[in-house]
Design a protein around this motif. Structure first.
Motif, PDB file in Angstrom:
ATOM      1  N   ALA A 674     -27.238  25.103 -13.201  1.00  0.00           N
ATOM      2  CA  ALA A 674     -26.105  24.431 -12.563  1.00  0.00           C
ATOM      3  C   ALA A 674     -24.801  24.770 -13.288  1.00  0.00           C
ATOM      4  N   SER A 675     -23.737  24.988 -12.504  1.00  0.00           N
ATOM      5  CA  SER A 675     -22.423  25.275 -13.078  1.00  0.00           C
ATOM      6  C   SER A 675     -21.385  25.177 -11.973  1.00  0.00           C
ATOM      7  N   GLY A 676     -20.234  24.570 -12.287  1.00  0.00           N
ATOM      8  CA  GLY A 676     -19.152  24.511 -11.318  1.00  0.00           C
ATOM      9  C   GLY A 676     -19.519  23.730 -10.075  1.00  0.00           C
ATOM     10  N   GLN A 677     -18.885  24.082  -8.943  1.00  0.00           N
ATOM     11  CA  GLN A 677     -19.153  23.423  -7.674  1.00  0.00           C
ATOM     12  C   GLN A 677     -19.779  24.397  -6.685  1.00  0.00           C
ATOM     13  N   LEU A 678     -20.203  23.822  -5.559  1.00  0.00           N
ATOM     14  CA  LEU A 678     -20.927  24.601  -4.570  1.00  0.00           C
ATOM     15  C   LEU A 678     -20.620  24.057  -3.188  1.00  0.00           C
ATOM     16  N   ARG A 679     -20.523  24.933  -2.211  1.00  0.00           N
ATOM     17  CA  ARG A 679     -20.421  24.537  -0.800  1.00  0.00           C
ATOM     18  C   ARG A 679     -21.521  25.239  -0.018  1.00  0.00           C
ATOM     19  N   LEU A 680     -22.031  24.553   0.999  1.00  0.00           N
ATOM     20  CA  LEU A 680     -23.057  25.096   1.875  1.00  0.00           C
ATOM     21  C   LEU A 680     -22.557  25.050   3.308  1.00  0.00           C
ATOM     22  N   GLY A 681     -23.016  25.963   4.133  1.00  0.00           N
ATOM     23  CA  GLY A 681     -22.604  25.980   5.528  1.00  0.00           C
ATOM     24  C   GLY A 681     -23.565  26.756   6.394  1.00  0.00           C
ATOM     25  N   ILE A 682     -23.314  26.753   7.698  1.00  0.00           N
ATOM     26  CA  ILE A 682     -24.115  27.528   8.643  1.00  0.00           C
ATOM     27  C   ILE A 682     -23.165  28.168   9.657  1.00  0.00           C
ATOM     28  N   TYR A 683     -23.381  29.457   9.912  1.00  0.00           N
ATOM     29  CA  TYR A 683     -22.573  30.225  10.858  1.00  0.00           C
ATOM     30  C   TYR A 683     -23.432  30.644  12.042  1.00  0.00           C
ATOM     31  N   ASN A 684     -22.788  30.769  13.211  1.00  0.00           N
ATOM     32  CA  ASN A 684     -23.525  31.340  14.329  1.00  0.00           C
ATOM     33  C   ASN A 684     -23.577  32.857  14.172  1.00  0.00           C
ATOM     34  N   ASN A 685     -24.173  33.524  15.144  1.00  0.00           N
ATOM     35  CA  ASN A 685     -24.357  34.972  15.036  1.00  0.00           C
ATOM     36  C   ASN A 685     -23.351  35.711  15.906  1.00  0.00           C
ATOM     37  N   SER A 686     -22.845  36.825  15.402  1.00  0.00           N
ATOM     38  CA  SER A 686     -21.941  37.678  16.160  1.00  0.00           C
ATOM     39  C   SER A 686     -22.416  39.113  15.989  1.00  0.00           C
ATOM     40  N   GLY A 687     -23.098  39.620  17.001  1.00  0.00           N
ATOM     41  CA  GLY A 687     -23.705  40.942  16.866  1.00  0.00           C
ATOM     42  C   GLY A 687     -24.835  40.879  15.875  1.00  0.00           C
ATOM     43  N   SER A 688     -24.675  41.572  14.768  1.00  0.00           N
ATOM     44  CA  SER A 688     -25.687  41.479  13.705  1.00  0.00           C
ATOM     45  C   SER A 688     -25.079  40.907  12.444  1.00  0.00           C
ATOM     46  N   PRO A 690     -22.768  37.322  10.596  1.00  0.00           N
ATOM     47  CA  PRO A 690     -22.336  35.939  10.769  1.00  0.00           C
ATOM     48  C   PRO A 690     -21.044  35.890  11.576  1.00  0.00           C
ATOM     49  N   GLY A 691     -20.915  34.855  12.416  1.00  0.00           N
ATOM     50  CA  GLY A 691     -19.732  34.723  13.253  1.00  0.00           C
ATOM     51  C   GLY A 691     -18.838  33.575  12.830  1.00  0.00           C
ATOM     52  N   THR A 692     -18.806  32.509  13.644  1.00  0.00           N
ATOM     53  CA  THR A 692     -17.927  31.375  13.358  1.00  0.00           C
ATOM     54  C   THR A 692     -18.708  30.237  12.704  1.00  0.00           C
ATOM     55  N   LEU A 693     -17.989  29.449  11.926  1.00  0.00           N
ATOM     56  CA  LEU A 693     -18.597  28.335  11.201  1.00  0.00           C
ATOM     57  C   LEU A 693     -19.066  27.255  12.167  1.00  0.00           C
ATOM     58  N   VAL A 694     -20.287  26.826  12.014  1.00  0.00           N
ATOM     59  CA  VAL A 694     -20.865  25.786  12.866  1.00  0.00           C
ATOM     60  C   VAL A 694     -20.797  24.431  12.177  1.00  0.00           C
ATOM     61  N   ALA A 695     -21.175  24.392  10.899  1.00  0.00           N
ATOM     62  CA  ALA A 695     -21.165  23.140  10.132  1.00  0.00           C
ATOM     63  C   ALA A 695     -21.113  23.489   8.661  1.00  0.00           C
ATOM     64  N   GLU A 696     -20.590  22.566   7.859  1.00  0.00           N
ATOM     65  CA  GLU A 696     -20.541  22.774   6.416  1.00  0.00           C
ATOM     66  C   GLU A 696     -20.659  21.449   5.697  1.00  0.00           C
ATOM     67  N   THR A 697     -20.975  21.514   4.402  1.00  0.00           N
ATOM     68  CA  THR A 697     -20.974  20.321   3.564  1.00  0.00           C
ATOM     69  C   THR A 697     -19.636  20.237   2.840  1.00  0.00           C
ATOM     70  N   ALA A 698     -19.382  19.105   2.229  1.00  0.00           N
ATOM     71  CA  ALA A 698     -18.253  19.009   1.307  1.00  0.00           C
ATOM     72  C   ALA A 698     -18.600  19.774   0.037  1.00  0.00           C
ATOM     73  N   ALA A 699     -17.592  20.096  -0.749  1.00  0.00           N
ATOM     74  CA  ALA A 699     -17.859  20.670  -2.060  1.00  0.00           C
ATOM     75  C   ALA A 699     -18.575  19.628  -2.913  1.00  0.00           C
ATOM     76  N   PHE A 700     -19.538  20.048  -3.728  1.00  0.00           N
ATOM     77  CA  PHE A 700     -20.264  19.105  -4.579  1.00  0.00           C
ATOM     78  C   PHE A 700     -20.616  19.775  -5.890  1.00  0.00           C
ATOM     79  N   THR A 701     -20.891  18.964  -6.894  1.00  0.00           N
ATOM     80  CA  THR A 701     -21.315  19.460  -8.206  1.00  0.00           C
ATOM     81  C   THR A 701     -22.833  19.499  -8.227  1.00  0.00           C
ATOM     82  N   PRO A 702     -23.432  20.668  -8.233  1.00  0.00           N
ATOM     83  CA  PRO A 702     -24.893  20.752  -8.124  1.00  0.00           C
ATOM     84  C   PRO A 702     -25.588  20.361  -9.414  1.00  0.00           C
ATOM     85  N   VAL A 703     -26.863  20.041  -9.282  1.00  0.00           N
ATOM     86  CA  VAL A 703     -27.738  19.775 -10.418  1.00  0.00           C
ATOM     87  C   VAL A 703     -28.911  20.742 -10.340  1.00  0.00           C
ATOM     88  N   THR A 704     -29.607  20.915 -11.435  1.00  0.00           N
ATOM     89  CA  THR A 704     -30.777  21.775 -11.421  1.00  0.00           C
ATOM     90  C   THR A 704     -31.846  21.185 -10.515  1.00  0.00           C
TER      91      THR A 704
END
Length: 779
Positions: A674-688, A690-704
């Motif tokens: 663990a170090s720093g912060q992290l963001r997670l998200g999901i994108y739709n597909n565009s051709g082969s 990633p395309g546009t953002l579908v959903a994301e989390t807030a930034a968070f401080t991860p743990v092991t």
């Protein structure tokens, strides 16, 4: 720079066999550092202090170029892979071309890892090592005439351990790829452990007691500056060099003769069997490459390497079997009934291990919820005598008091499940599964991961408290507990999880595929499913890495495995100026005794909707649910076996396929450092891509461990292709990776995820331990 080799009681030995052995080798070239430089040349120790090359020259006449400084031996105090390997390789090639040498031994890397004031770049080190191996082979030296030796594990409780693990695994795979011989320091640790009668405080060499202390007189295991003493180097040479050189092992009398000692017949040493040779499986033709800035440019060669042997104080010969090597699995997983869980290793591991009669052995596990213990199960590969099983609570970093035990029983070959004498409720936390065999010939199955403790204890009822003075090693056996999450059942309760039964169950909440699950650890669950994503396996062998004890995700996933064994061997380059002036260094060394740290994943049993994957399974495909409003997962829910970092401020996405409409709830990412912060998200597909953002989390401080974060907006997803993405803030954050699947990535400063993925990206074959949880109902 100092070169310290501290004694451990455990590592692994893997020797990749060479195709030919000459009974009388000609000259031997050596690439190394202070552990290999002739002591007489540098003035290390006393007049009877010799390194392993000098011992072999004195006792077996091996030709390293003669006295006083062995001209074919290029090793020098303080040398590193990064600065000196190329210049040493050039000298070795010259000696080969001049007809002076026919074989090469390489033992270099300790100073790159342990004496590095920064964070060692393992990929760069392996890349330089690869380049120099290619130089030796291209010069005409047969790969089978090159012996590669790994780095000793000496700092088990330090942050360097994962890097040493990674380097050794990469080195082993590189050696397999190139077809060289390979040996591990394990062989030395195995024999040292066998010769110890008091957990490493002293060793018996020909009846002489050699103290595990520092001093130039030969009764010390190490010379004053911390390097191995003459007799320790003799044991080292026997363990690692004799097979490669095609020479008989040196006797204790021969080793003692060069220090002026003699055998003491009244105090014979233990009989120590040489560590075994493991033969790799067939090596397929390379078929895949990848490139990009996320991973070093590499060409992969597929090789399946058997798991390493393990040992502790009374060392026996390990016998490999044809059982598949299990992959990572979560600590604890619920079964189909929802109230029976297992805790420990339910897979039949790949190596048989014996010689531990009258020794109490415990392995660390983590329980993530309250449950009542019902039974304990142990896999026996060779039945002999009697056996007791038990579970201890935790005290500091050691087993504490006895929680539950079985009666003594006569085991049979296969899984042995015994009820505990008293069904006891356990709170969430750390525990230790223990076993006590009566006979040395009794054998179980073992692998080199996890945290273990052991000490000598005469067979009988288990002690109410584990000893405070124990040996610590990295291992675990095929041993697990079965628990109930409900109230303590009556004495007439029946168990549906016994390993030798094969009940049939139907998944309901989490799978569109009605699955028949065979829960016993020794069997493979059968599922009928329709994959929605096809991956081409990368034909490489995955470096082993030490997992971390973690709690399984709260949503137990179902997935379609993709059979893949892969490894990364980088070919990145480094610009340097070789140092040709070598000045010996002598630095006092530390005498600290290393301590084992918990290794990765405490293995799991069968999940409600996720049969245990096979040893080579890697999941990147979603399982869907039939029942309305049920939860499904999309992505990689396994804790993969290789840690990967260095991707701060880089947006990384991996392709997944959703086979039904569902609403995204959360995203989960496994963090190994663990170090720093992290963001997670999901994108739709565009051709082969990633395309546009579908959903994301807030930034968070991860743990092991697993980090699950809700998405900011629960969004309905139609069936199709998507891309799970993550954005770390720091290079030092590490996740778990394998080289299978479809990935894309590019440089992006940490912050809110972009609404559209860049069209200019790097593409690689990989995926991380990263998945989404979705509901088949409406938000």
């Amino acid at each position: 720079m100092k070169k310290i080799f501290s004694i451990l009681l455990l590592l692994s030995l893997i020797v990749i066999p060479f195709t030919e052995v000459h009974a009388t080798p000609t000259g031997i070239g050596v690439i190394g550092d202070s552990a290999t430089q002739p002591y007489r040349c540098i003035g290390r120790g006393s007049s009877t202090s010799f390194t392993w090359t000098e011992v072999l020259a004195l006792v077996r006449g091996i030709n390293f170029g003669g006295e006083p400084c062995e001209p074919y031996n290029q090793a020098w105090s303080g040398e590193t892979i990064a600065l000196n390997m190329t210049s040493q390789t050039e000298d070795v090639v010259t000696d080969f071309q001049n007809g002076n040498i026919g074989r090469v031994i390489i033992m270099l890397g300790h100073n790159d890892l342990y004496a590095n004031t920064g964070t060692p770049n393992v990929n760069n080190l392996l890349s330089i090592y690869r380049t120099n191996l290619n130089t030796l082979i291209n010069a005409g030296i047969a790969p089978s005439n090159i012996l590669v030796i790994d780095v000793s594990q000496e700092n088990w409780d330090g942050p360097i351990k994962p890097l040493v693990d990674s380097f050794n695994a990469g080195l082993r795979n590189l050696s397999t790829e190139k077809g060289t011989a390979f040996a591990s320091w394990a062989a030395f640790h195995i024999e040292a452990a066998c010769r110890s009668t008091n957990d490493g405080m002293s060793y018996n060499i020909g009846g002489q007691i050699i103290n595990n202390a520092f001093g130039d007189e030969y009764h010390n295991w190490r010379v004053t500056d911390g390097h191995l003493g003459t007799l320790a180097n003799g044991v080292f040479a026997n363990a690692l060099m004799s097979d490669f050189l095609g020479i008989p092992r040196m006797t204790d009398a021969e080793m003692l003769s060069i220090v002026g000692g003699s055998v003491v017949p009244s105090n014979p040493p233990p009989s120590c069997s040489p560590a075994p040779t493991l033969t790799p499986l067939k090596t397929p033709t390379p078929t895949a490459t990848f490139s990009g800035t996320l991973m070093p440019t590499s060409t992969f060669t597929s090789t399946v390497v058997p798991s390493a042997t393990s040992t502790f104080t009374p060392v026996l010969t390990a016998t490999p079997s044809n059982t598949p090597i299990p992959g990572s699995s979560p600590t604890r997983t619920a079964t189909a009934s929802g109230n029976i869980i297992t805790l420990g290793e339910t897979n039949i591991l790949s190596m048989s291990y014996s010689g531990v009669g009258n020794r109490l052995i415990a392995q660390q596990v983590t329980l993530s919820q309250s449950a009542t213990i019902q039974s304990l199960s142990y896999y026996v590969s060779t039945a002999s005598g009697q056996l007791r099983l038990g579970i201890y609570n935790n005290s500091g970093s050691n087993p504490g008091t006895l929680v539950a035990e079985t009666a003594a029983f006569t085991p049979v070959t296969g899984w042995n499940t015994q009820p505990v004498l008293t069904q006891t409720a356990l709170a969430p936390g750390t525990y230790w599964l223990a076993f006590l065999p009566q006979n040395d010939s009794f054998a179980g199955r073992i692998t080199l991961s996890g945290t273990g403790r052991h000490y000598s204890y005469t067979f009988g009822a288990l002690p109410s408290a584990f000893a405070s003075s124990v040996a610590s090693d990295s291992f675990h056996f095929s041993l697990y507990a079965t628990l109930s999450t409900g109230a303590v059942p009556s004495n007439t309760a029946t168990f549906t999880q016994l390993p030798n039964n094969t009940p049939t169950r139907t998944n309901t909440p989490l799978s569109t595929n009605t699955a028949t699950v065979t829960p016993p650890p020794s069997s493979t669950p059968t599922q009928t499913r329709t994959p929605v994503l096809t991956l081409t396996p990368t034909n490489t062998s995955l470096p082993s890495s030490t997992p971390t004890n973690t709690t399984a995700p709260s949503i137990t996933p179902s997935k379609t495995p993709t059979n893949t064994l892969v490894s990364s061997t980088s070919t990145s380059t480094i610009t340097r100026t070789p140092t040709r002036t070598r000045t010996p260094t002598r630095t006092p060394t530390s005498s600290r005794t290393p301590t084992s740290v918990p290794a990765s994943v405490t293995p799991s049993r069968t999940a409600t909707n996720a049969p245990i994957p096979s040893a080579t399974t890697s999941s990147v495909v979603t399982q869907t649910a039939t029942a309305p409003n049920s939860l499904i997962t999309l992505g990689e829910t396994n804790i993969l076996s290789m840690s990967y970092s260095g991707v701060g401020n880089r947006l990384i996405a991996q392709q997944v396929t959703l086979s039904q409409s569902a609403t995204i709830q959360s995203l989960s990412y496994y963090v190994s450092t663990a170090s720093g912060q992290l963001r997670l998200g999901i994108y739709n597909n565009s051709g082969s891509n990633p395309g546009t953002l579908v959903a994301e989390t807030a930034a968070f401080t991860p743990v092991t461990g697993w980090n699950t974060q809700p998405v900011l907006t629960q969004t309905v997803l139609a069936p199709g292709t998507y891309w799970l993405a993550f954005l770390p803030q720091n290079d030092s954050l590490a996740g778990r990776i394998t080289l299978a699947g479809t990935g894309q990535h590019y440089s992006y400063t940490f912050g809110a995820l972009p609404s559209a993925f860049s069209s200019s990206v790097a593409s690689d074959t990989f995926h991380f331990s990263l998945y989404a949880t979705l509901s088949t109902g409406t938000p």
